[in-house]
Design an enzyme around this catalytic site. Structure first.
Site, PDB file in Angstrom:
ATOM      1  N   SER A  13       0.838  -1.210   0.000  1.00  0.00           N
ATOM      2  CA  SER A  13       0.000   0.000   0.000  1.00  0.00           C
ATOM      3  C   SER A  13       0.869   1.255   0.000  1.00  0.00           C
ATOM      4  O   SER A  13       1.631   1.485   0.947  1.00  0.00           O
ATOM      5  CB  SER A  13      -0.899  -0.002   1.247  1.00  0.00           C
ATOM      6  OG  SER A  13      -1.333   1.311   1.549  1.00  0.00           O
ATOM      7  N   TRP A 183      -8.427   5.469   9.737  1.00  0.00           N
ATOM      8  CA  TRP A 183      -7.991   4.864   8.467  1.00  0.00           C
ATOM      9  C   TRP A 183      -7.360   5.915   7.573  1.00  0.00           C
ATOM     10  O   TRP A 183      -7.960   6.975   7.357  1.00  0.00           O
ATOM     11  CB  TRP A 183      -9.194   4.234   7.753  1.00  0.00           C
ATOM     12  CG  TRP A 183      -8.903   3.856   6.336  1.00  0.00           C
ATOM     13  CD1 TRP A 183      -7.967   2.962   5.892  1.00  0.00           C
ATOM     14  CD2 TRP A 183      -9.552   4.368   5.168  1.00  0.00           C
ATOM     15  NE1 TRP A 183      -8.000   2.880   4.522  1.00  0.00           N
ATOM     16  CE2 TRP A 183      -8.961   3.739   4.051  1.00  0.00           C
ATOM     17  CE3 TRP A 183     -10.579   5.284   4.947  1.00  0.00           C
ATOM     18  CZ2 TRP A 183      -9.360   4.008   2.734  1.00  0.00           C
ATOM     19  CZ3 TRP A 183     -10.975   5.555   3.645  1.00  0.00           C
ATOM     20  CH2 TRP A 183     -10.370   4.909   2.560  1.00  0.00           C
ATOM     21  N   GLY A 184      -6.155   5.597   7.076  1.00  0.00           N
ATOM     22  CA  GLY A 184      -5.541   6.457   6.067  1.00  0.00           C
ATOM     23  C   GLY A 184      -4.386   7.288   6.585  1.00  0.00           C
ATOM     24  O   GLY A 184      -4.430   7.801   7.694  1.00  0.00           O
ATOM     25  N   ASP A 186      -3.826  10.052   5.620  1.00  0.00           N
ATOM     26  CA  ASP A 186      -4.356  11.414   5.682  1.00  0.00           C
ATOM     27  C   ASP A 186      -5.140  11.676   6.965  1.00  0.00           C
ATOM     28  O   ASP A 186      -5.771  12.732   7.096  1.00  0.00           O
ATOM     29  CB  ASP A 186      -5.220  11.713   4.449  1.00  0.00           C
ATOM     30  CG  ASP A 186      -6.309  10.680   4.233  1.00  0.00           C
ATOM     31  OD1 ASP A 186      -6.402   9.717   5.024  1.00  0.00           O
ATOM     32  OD2 ASP A 186      -7.074  10.819   3.261  1.00  0.00           O
TER      33      ASP A 186
END
Lengths: 196, 196
Positions: A13, A183-184, A186
């Site tokens: 990822s 999640w992420g 960001d």
């Protein structure tokens, strides 16, 4: 009692790679311990029905720009892999196997693999390329291959991935601060807030 | 020459609602003009193969928490709609029809619709509920229904949606600053940077 920062990652990822470059800084700035949680993103996709954004052509094209913008903001090198998607099953077995049996070597191993895939554009679907990248980072490819073939390590990665799904993980990177899930790459600002 | 901020939105998207609450501030802070671009998100999903994150159960559950976190950060009210997904075809025809024929009324109309869906939890799939919400906001529901049934307005929304797809839009909200595209209410910091 202060929570640790649990960090679910898969080397395939690109967003997890960007998070990998930032997590040590956030841990330092908040005085937090990082608990690395290697898992198999492909297994999570299969279990949850989620899929890579790269599978929607318009979204995939945008995601590359988006990742580049964050790489510039973080000041880290990033080049989208021309060999995406990478089959990370053996690599994630190696990461988890190292974590269990030679824990100090796990982070250097993942560093080397992330760099090979998301900076140097190596084709880590090719066993010879994997062996060369690992050797260059002072690992014995034979030993790591043996680790990846060990039935106990295989079972451990399966169990780690199932546990992730049970906790609600559907993508990578995913973070937990206590029961709170993020999640992420960001969402690292929210992760930092939760740790502060 | 300073770029305007183009803002593609659909009233059925909770992320576009959050962006809607922040865009006027960003425009003010950067001295930018906003060009509102009503489009039909369902049409974009169909054309691009993208889908709502809500369609993956684990992701949908998380997204609600994530939107709540941003609403708290922005200091705006938000309640995930118990009637999601909303069929927004007629509502987006009204928004675009107003923009073309009574431009000063478009923003108040969208304000009222966003509030009904994403703050008050009204069922805007129900025509009677739509009429009541519009009346309460000083609109004539009959006139707006006529606008939504006008073949020219229908064609205009189709064309606006096709144009969005041609520019690379795959979700909502989407922003353009010149040729640069940004997707998501969580990219407003990058949008602001691009405008500054």
């Amino acid at each position: 009692m202060k929570h640790a920062l649990e960090f679910y990652f898969d080397v395939g990822s690109p967003a997890a790679y960007l998070a990998w470059t930032q997590v040590p800084r956030i841990a330092r700035e908040t005085g937090t311990e990082v608990e690395y949680r290697p898992f198999l993103l492909g297994g999570v996709f299969q279990a949850t029905g989620n899929r890579s954004p790269m599978e929607v052509p318009a979204k995939g094209q945008y995601m590359v720009d988006d990742l580049q913008r964050f790489a510039r903001r973080y000041g880290v090198p990033f080049a989208h892999s021309p060999h995406f998607p990478i089959n990370t099953l053996a690599l994630m077995r190696m990461a988890l196997g190292l974590q269990l049996r030679d824990p100090h070597r796990m982070v250097p191993f993942v560093d080397a693999v992330y760099r090979a895939i998301w900076v140097d554009g190596r084709n880590m679907n090719d066993p010879g390329t994997v062996a060369a990248a690992l050797q260059a980072a002072d690992f014995d490819p034979e030993k790591l291959l043996a680790l990846a073939s060990d039935p106990a390590v295989k079972d451990d990665l399966k169990a780690a991935t199932q546990e992730a799904v049970q906790r609600g993980v559907f993508g990578a990177p995913t973070f937990f601060v206590g029961q709170e899930m993020f999640w992420g790459q960001d969402r690292l600002d929210f992760v930092k807030e939760a740790l502060s």
